[in-house]
Every structure is written in C-alpha cells, then in structure tokens.
Design a protein around this motif. Sequence first.
Motif, short mmCIF file in Angstrom:
data_model
loop_
_atom_site.label_atom_id
_atom_site.label_comp_id
_atom_site.label_asym_id
_atom_site.label_seq_id
_atom_site.Cartn_x
_atom_site.Cartn_y
_atom_site.Cartn_z
N ALA A 59 -12.19 -14.78 -14.86
CA ALA A 59 -13.38 -14.70 -14.02
C ALA A 59 -14.64 -15.22 -14.70
O ALA A 59 -15.49 -15.83 -14.05
CB ALA A 59 -13.59 -13.26 -13.56
N ALA A 85 -9.54 -11.22 -9.52
CA ALA A 85 -9.49 -9.76 -9.55
C ALA A 85 -9.73 -9.28 -10.97
O ALA A 85 -9.05 -9.72 -11.91
CB ALA A 85 -8.14 -9.26 -9.05
N ILE A 86 -10.70 -8.41 -11.11
CA ILE A 86 -11.00 -7.77 -12.39
C ILE A 86 -10.63 -6.30 -12.22
O ILE A 86 -11.20 -5.61 -11.37
CB ILE A 86 -12.49 -7.92 -12.77
N ARG A 88 -10.16 -2.56 -13.86
CA ARG A 88 -10.66 -1.72 -14.95
C ARG A 88 -9.51 -1.34 -15.89
O ARG A 88 -8.42 -1.04 -15.47
CB ARG A 88 -11.30 -0.45 -14.39
N PHE A 94 -14.09 -4.54 -18.99
CA PHE A 94 -14.26 -4.63 -17.54
C PHE A 94 -15.73 -4.79 -17.17
O PHE A 94 -16.10 -5.65 -16.37
CB PHE A 94 -13.67 -3.36 -16.89
N ASP A 95 -16.57 -3.97 -17.75
CA ASP A 95 -18.01 -4.00 -17.43
C ASP A 95 -18.64 -5.33 -17.82
O ASP A 95 -19.45 -5.89 -17.06
CB ASP A 95 -18.74 -2.85 -18.13
N CYS A 98 -17.30 -8.11 -15.38
CA CYS A 98 -17.92 -7.97 -14.05
C CYS A 98 -19.37 -8.44 -14.07
O CYS A 98 -19.80 -9.18 -13.18
CB CYS A 98 -17.85 -6.52 -13.58
N LYS A 99 -20.12 -8.02 -15.07
CA LYS A 99 -21.53 -8.42 -15.15
C LYS A 99 -21.66 -9.93 -15.36
O LYS A 99 -22.50 -10.57 -14.72
CB LYS A 99 -22.24 -7.67 -16.27
N THR A 102 -20.71 -11.80 -12.07
CA THR A 102 -21.71 -11.50 -11.04
C THR A 102 -23.02 -12.21 -11.33
O THR A 102 -23.60 -12.86 -10.44
CB THR A 102 -21.94 -9.97 -10.95
N VAL A 120 -14.69 -12.11 -5.74
CA VAL A 120 -13.97 -11.54 -6.88
C VAL A 120 -13.88 -10.04 -6.69
O VAL A 120 -14.89 -9.36 -6.53
CB VAL A 120 -14.69 -11.87 -8.20
N THR A 122 -13.54 -6.36 -7.90
CA THR A 122 -13.84 -5.56 -9.09
C THR A 122 -13.36 -4.15 -8.76
O THR A 122 -14.06 -3.40 -8.07
CB THR A 122 -15.33 -5.59 -9.44
N ASN A 124 -10.86 -0.46 -9.67
CA ASN A 124 -10.45 0.49 -10.70
C ASN A 124 -8.98 0.40 -11.06
O ASN A 124 -8.59 0.73 -12.18
CB ASN A 124 -10.77 1.92 -10.25
#
Length: 160
Positions: A59, A85-86, A88, A94-95, A98-99, A102, A120, A122, A124
């Motif tokens: 991603a 797909a991300i 967790r 993961f964080d 995602c950041k 995004t 995408v 995000t 759990n």
Amino acid sequence: MASKGNKTLHKGIPKLKDAFIIIVKTAWNSHIADKLEEGATTLLHQQNIECKTLIVPGAVEIPFAIKAYTESRLQKADAFIALGAIIRGDTPHFDYVCKSVTDGILSLNMILDVPSIFGVLTVNDEQQALERIGGIHGNKGEEAAITAIKMIALNRKLKK
C-alpha cells in the motif's frame, strides 16, 4: 463502523464518454485486493469505461505509482483508484502503513488535476476484509469505481 453498503452511492451514476481509469492495487493481501479489483472492473465495464490495472508490492507504494503514471507519456487517466488491504497485526506497522497511504492519496488529490480514490481497506482482521469484498458490507472496490465515475463527472463539469 461501516455501513452495510452505501445504497445511495449506486443511485445516479453518470454516463461518461471516453473515460479512462487506472487502478493501482497491491500484491500484498492479493486474495483480497483481487476481489476489490474484480468489483471495480465489473462495474466499470458495465458502464463502458476503459480501465487498466497496475500492481505494486504494498500500500505504501500506491501513491508513488499514481504520481509516476501521471508523469509518464502513457494515456492520460481521468481518475485513479487505489485498492488493497491493510490488516492490523501485533506491531505498530499497521498504523504507519495506514497513515502513509492515506496521506499519500490525500496529497495526490491536492496536486493532481484528476481524482485519486481511496479504496484501501484498513481492517482489524481478515474477516472484516472478507465482509467488504462481497460480504455484508458489499464490495468496496465497486464503491470505489462508482466514486471515481462521480468524481470524473464533477471534475469535467467544473473544468467547463
């Protein structure tokens, strides 16, 4: 919490002429990204919209691929759709991912003259992803394609 599909999104899909969309999807979690792509491409083909898919490792690489494509001499895209797909895990990775993706997509929407659609996932866990690729939450790839169509129509209207 995600809704069980955005039924209003499916209403009033504009008919576009000569639209071309680039899908950028991840190889990571490909069993999920492939289903997102299937949802997007099925809808785009139903709307007679040409599309092409680029595959990136993960991603974080999506924004680079979009920007590199816009700087190439290839066919100009009317929109980009980011798919992946991300999921967790046990670490903060993961964080960060995602950041990064995004912020990257947001930055592209501020500097490019065509929209980049965030498709995408995000989530759990894998079950949440499965619910979003044709499960109780619909197919988010299809929703991303509808969003791209609506944004192309808006962009064309604003440029007149």
